[in-house]
Design a protein around this motif. Structure first.
Motif, PDB file in Angstrom:
ATOM      1  N   TYR A  11     159.289  97.646   9.020  1.00  0.00           N
ATOM      2  CA  TYR A  11     160.649  97.790   9.290  1.00  0.00           C
ATOM      3  C   TYR A  11     160.976  97.288  10.835  1.00  0.00           C
ATOM      4  N   ALA A  12     160.031  97.216  11.603  1.00  0.00           N
ATOM      5  CA  ALA A  12     160.440  96.787  12.839  1.00  0.00           C
ATOM      6  C   ALA A  12     161.514  95.706  13.180  1.00  0.00           C
ATOM      7  N   ASP A  13     161.060  94.414  12.631  1.00  0.00           N
ATOM      8  CA  ASP A  13     161.965  93.383  12.912  1.00  0.00           C
ATOM      9  C   ASP A  13     163.334  93.587  12.176  1.00  0.00           C
ATOM     10  N   ASP A  14     163.575  94.235  11.304  1.00  0.00           N
ATOM     11  CA  ASP A  14     165.139  94.475  10.763  1.00  0.00           C
ATOM     12  C   ASP A  14     165.649  95.612  11.866  1.00  0.00           C
ATOM     13  N   ILE A  15     165.111  96.471  12.170  1.00  0.00           N
ATOM     14  CA  ILE A  15     165.776  97.340  13.086  1.00  0.00           C
ATOM     15  C   ILE A  15     165.734  96.542  14.465  1.00  0.00           C
ATOM     16  N   ALA A  16     164.915  95.960  14.880  1.00  0.00           N
ATOM     17  CA  ALA A  16     165.189  95.396  16.194  1.00  0.00           C
ATOM     18  C   ALA A  16     166.282  94.324  16.284  1.00  0.00           C
ATOM     19  N   TYR A  17     166.661  93.710  15.138  1.00  0.00           N
ATOM     20  CA  TYR A  17     167.463  92.612  15.105  1.00  0.00           C
ATOM     21  C   TYR A  17     168.864  93.552  15.287  1.00  0.00           C
ATOM     22  N   VAL A  18     168.887  94.517  14.557  1.00  0.00           N
ATOM     23  CA  VAL A  18     170.323  95.345  14.580  1.00  0.00           C
ATOM     24  C   VAL A  18     170.450  95.875  16.146  1.00  0.00           C
ATOM     25  N   GLU A  35     167.410 104.872  16.271  1.00  0.00           N
ATOM     26  CA  GLU A  35     168.673 105.776  16.906  1.00  0.00           C
ATOM     27  C   GLU A  35     169.690 104.842  17.529  1.00  0.00           C
ATOM     28  N   VAL A  36     169.410 103.681  17.941  1.00  0.00           N
ATOM     29  CA  VAL A  36     170.398 102.642  18.415  1.00  0.00           C
ATOM     30  C   VAL A  36     171.239 102.067  17.237  1.00  0.00           C
ATOM     31  N   THR A  37     170.344 101.779  15.932  1.00  0.00           N
ATOM     32  CA  THR A  37     170.883 101.151  15.071  1.00  0.00           C
ATOM     33  C   THR A  37     171.912 102.081  14.335  1.00  0.00           C
ATOM     34  N   ASP A  43     179.428 101.460  12.480  1.00  0.00           N
ATOM     35  CA  ASP A  43     180.496 101.057  12.755  1.00  0.00           C
ATOM     36  C   ASP A  43     181.061  99.762  12.049  1.00  0.00           C
ATOM     37  N   ALA A  44     179.682  99.286  11.518  1.00  0.00           N
ATOM     38  CA  ALA A  44     180.018  98.029  10.542  1.00  0.00           C
ATOM     39  C   ALA A  44     180.496  98.385   9.155  1.00  0.00           C
ATOM     40  N   GLY A  45     180.519  99.604   8.882  1.00  0.00           N
ATOM     41  CA  GLY A  45     180.863 100.380   7.607  1.00  0.00           C
ATOM     42  C   GLY A  45     179.775 100.103   6.412  1.00  0.00           C
ATOM     43  N   GLU A  92     173.383  93.165   4.940  1.00  0.00           N
ATOM     44  CA  GLU A  92     174.686  93.305   5.177  1.00  0.00           C
ATOM     45  C   GLU A  92     175.400  93.304   6.550  1.00  0.00           C
ATOM     46  N   TYR A  93     174.427  93.707   7.643  1.00  0.00           N
ATOM     47  CA  TYR A  93     174.784  93.811   8.996  1.00  0.00           C
ATOM     48  C   TYR A  93     174.804  92.480   9.369  1.00  0.00           C
ATOM     49  N   ARG A  94     174.006  91.463   9.129  1.00  0.00           N
ATOM     50  CA  ARG A  94     174.132  89.993   9.323  1.00  0.00           C
ATOM     51  C   ARG A  94     175.480  89.371   8.879  1.00  0.00           C
ATOM     52  N   ASP A  95     175.634  89.792   7.663  1.00  0.00           N
ATOM     53  CA  ASP A  95     176.888  89.340   7.114  1.00  0.00           C
ATOM     54  C   ASP A  95     178.122  89.729   7.784  1.00  0.00           C
ATOM     55  N   ALA A  96     178.408  90.965   8.201  1.00  0.00           N
ATOM     56  CA  ALA A  96     179.252  91.495   8.964  1.00  0.00           C
ATOM     57  C   ALA A  96     179.493  90.941  10.168  1.00  0.00           C
ATOM     58  N   VAL A  97     178.100  90.503  10.937  1.00  0.00           N
ATOM     59  CA  VAL A  97     178.270  89.910  12.073  1.00  0.00           C
ATOM     60  C   VAL A  97     178.188  88.386  12.219  1.00  0.00           C
ATOM     61  N   ASP A  98     178.377  87.730  10.803  1.00  0.00           N
ATOM     62  CA  ASP A  98     178.325  86.237  10.718  1.00  0.00           C
ATOM     63  C   ASP A  98     177.179  85.652  11.345  1.00  0.00           C
ATOM     64  N   ASP A  99     175.941  86.185  11.053  1.00  0.00           N
ATOM     65  CA  ASP A  99     174.804  85.745  11.651  1.00  0.00           C
ATOM     66  C   ASP A  99     173.938  85.090  10.551  1.00  0.00           C
TER      67      ASP A  99
END
Length: 99
Positions: A11-18, A35-37, A43-45, A92-99
């Motif tokens: 999980y570290a790579d995905d969590i680190a991305y966010v 905790e940061v994510t 906020d991204a819904g 979903e987060y990537r899509d929300a931030v257009d990455d």
């Protein structure tokens, strides 16, 4: 049985991305990044952020427990929460931030 290293590897790579940080290499950093994510997903819904918060709590409990069987139980609970959602939430987060 799940290990700390397994959790970080999965999980570290995905969590680190966010978290917008380098991937965690130890449990303390991974917990902090979880905790940061939580508010970022919220906020991204993106649904499921509550489970990340719960998983971080389980990992904190695992860190502070000297009893190996209890520690393993908390690690397992955390993995059961993280496994079905982290990858999807990050996509979903990537899509929300257009990455």
């Amino acid at each position: 049985m799940i290990t700390i290293e397994d959790l970080i590897r999965r999980y570290a790579d995905d969590i680190a991305y966010v978290a917008q940080e380098p991937a965690a290499s130890d449990l303390g950093t991974f917990i902090n990044q979880l905790e940061v994510t939580v508010p970022r997903y919220s906020d991204a819904g993106i649904n499921g952020h509550e489970d990340l918060e719960t998983a971080a709590g389980h990992l904190n409990e695992a860190c502070g427990n000297a009893d190996e069987s209890v520690r393993n139980a908390f690690l397992q609970r955390a993995d059961e929460l993280l496994y079905p959602i982290v990858w999807d939430m990050t996509q979903e987060y990537r899509d929300a931030v257009d990455d």
